[in-house]
Design an enzyme around this catalytic site. Structure first.
Site, PDB file in Angstrom:
ATOM      1  N   ASP A   1       0.837  -1.199   0.000  1.00  0.00           N
ATOM      2  CA  ASP A   1       0.000   0.000   0.000  1.00  0.00           C
ATOM      3  C   ASP A   1       0.875   1.254   0.000  1.00  0.00           C
ATOM      4  O   ASP A   1       2.074   1.180   0.285  1.00  0.00           O
ATOM      5  CB  ASP A   1      -0.874  -0.050   1.270  1.00  0.00           C
TER       6      ASP A   1
ATOM      7  N   ASP B   1      -0.319   5.103   1.182  1.00  0.00           N
ATOM      8  CA  ASP B   1      -0.502   6.049   2.295  1.00  0.00           C
ATOM      9  C   ASP B   1      -0.382   5.387   3.657  1.00  0.00           C
ATOM     10  O   ASP B   1      -1.045   4.391   3.945  1.00  0.00           O
ATOM     11  CB  ASP B   1      -1.865   6.750   2.167  1.00  0.00           C
TER      12      ASP B   1
END
Lengths: 174, 174
Positions: free
Chosen positions: B7, B9
């Site tokens: 991922d 953020d």
């Protein structure tokens, strides 16, 4: 609920028509539907016009308001009742396509949530039961069943499950 | 070769620092690192400032030049020798993030090809062996092993495989 991943260009969005429009605008040469459907666009162009293809696909407006492939809206709406639908497009190659593609999906498939839109490159990353795509390269490492959607550039490609139209998709999956 | 999906953020890109910077700029209020690491950013704001969060994340510049989460570059470069690496981010919620995220990846991870970048929403579409993410919601229907990356908002979340830092990721996977 089984899951179908659906490609964009040449499956639901017609980039070939855009190529032909812009080529006519720039060079005054027009192709028939028959020509466009039988050969890759690059095969229709003389050697000294090949540069246009790259110029077009990297242009900010190329992916804006592409025409729909006939029947896709009706059939996908019906598939949506029985399957999880994801749109999975190898958009990363063309950063200029990202926002136009998102806008296009919002306009033509407003019921498909942002959660079910995937911009990727190598489609072996897609976890789905079916992948409807015009490029067999994406089927090689795909976990599910690849369904080849006929396009001008894949007439000679061998693949066991092929559909020529969205009506064929309906017959196969509904 | 096994595949790791990572991922963006709060895993490799620090959006919390951007929140804090902009909040200080707009309201003159500064948070300590300890505060930022212990609570969700929204929990630090009074009720009448909550509107700022939406305003920020939909601003064109929010995702531009985010700071790196410490250690991610070094560890991912080493993981890249032994695993297929894909970056998988739920970017579709924020169309304004698409181009800045792509530019950010090109700057900080130039060796990760466009073919291995995925902008999606529902991450159950991801076919990988591991998913390193700060949101357990993405693990529920994920085919592989979810690895929870500690972030300010997930301290109280239960998950069997958790890493607090990129050094923990190295210990787990290398």
């Amino acid at each position: 609920m089984k899951r179908i991943a659906i490609d964009m260009d040449e499956v639901i969005a017609d980039a070939n028509i855009r190529f032909a429009e812009w080529y006519k605008r720039d060079k005054g040469i027009e192709f028939t539907h028959e020509q466009l459907n039988s050969k890759k666009f690059s095969e229709l162009l003389p050697a000294d016009h090949q540069y246009l293809i790259k110029e077009y696909v990297y242009h900010d407006d190329f992916f804006v308001d592409l025409e729909l492939i006939p029947g896709c809206q009706e059939v996908i709406e019906d598939l949506y009742e029985k399957y999880e639908i994801f749109i999975t497009t190898a958009a990363m190659e063309f950063p200029n396509s990202l926002l136009p593609k998102l806008a296009w999906l919002g306009k033509h498939f407003p019921y498909i949530s942002w959660t079910n839109i995937v911009f990727c490159g190598d489609k072996s990353i897609i976890n789905a039961d079916y992948l409807i795509d015009d490029n067999v390269k994406h089927f090689k490492r795909f976990v599910g069943q690849g369904i080849l959607f006929t396009a001008s550039h894949n007439h000679d490609v061998e693949w066991d499950v092929r559909v020529n139209t969205w009506d064929d998709v309906r017959k196969l999956l509904l």
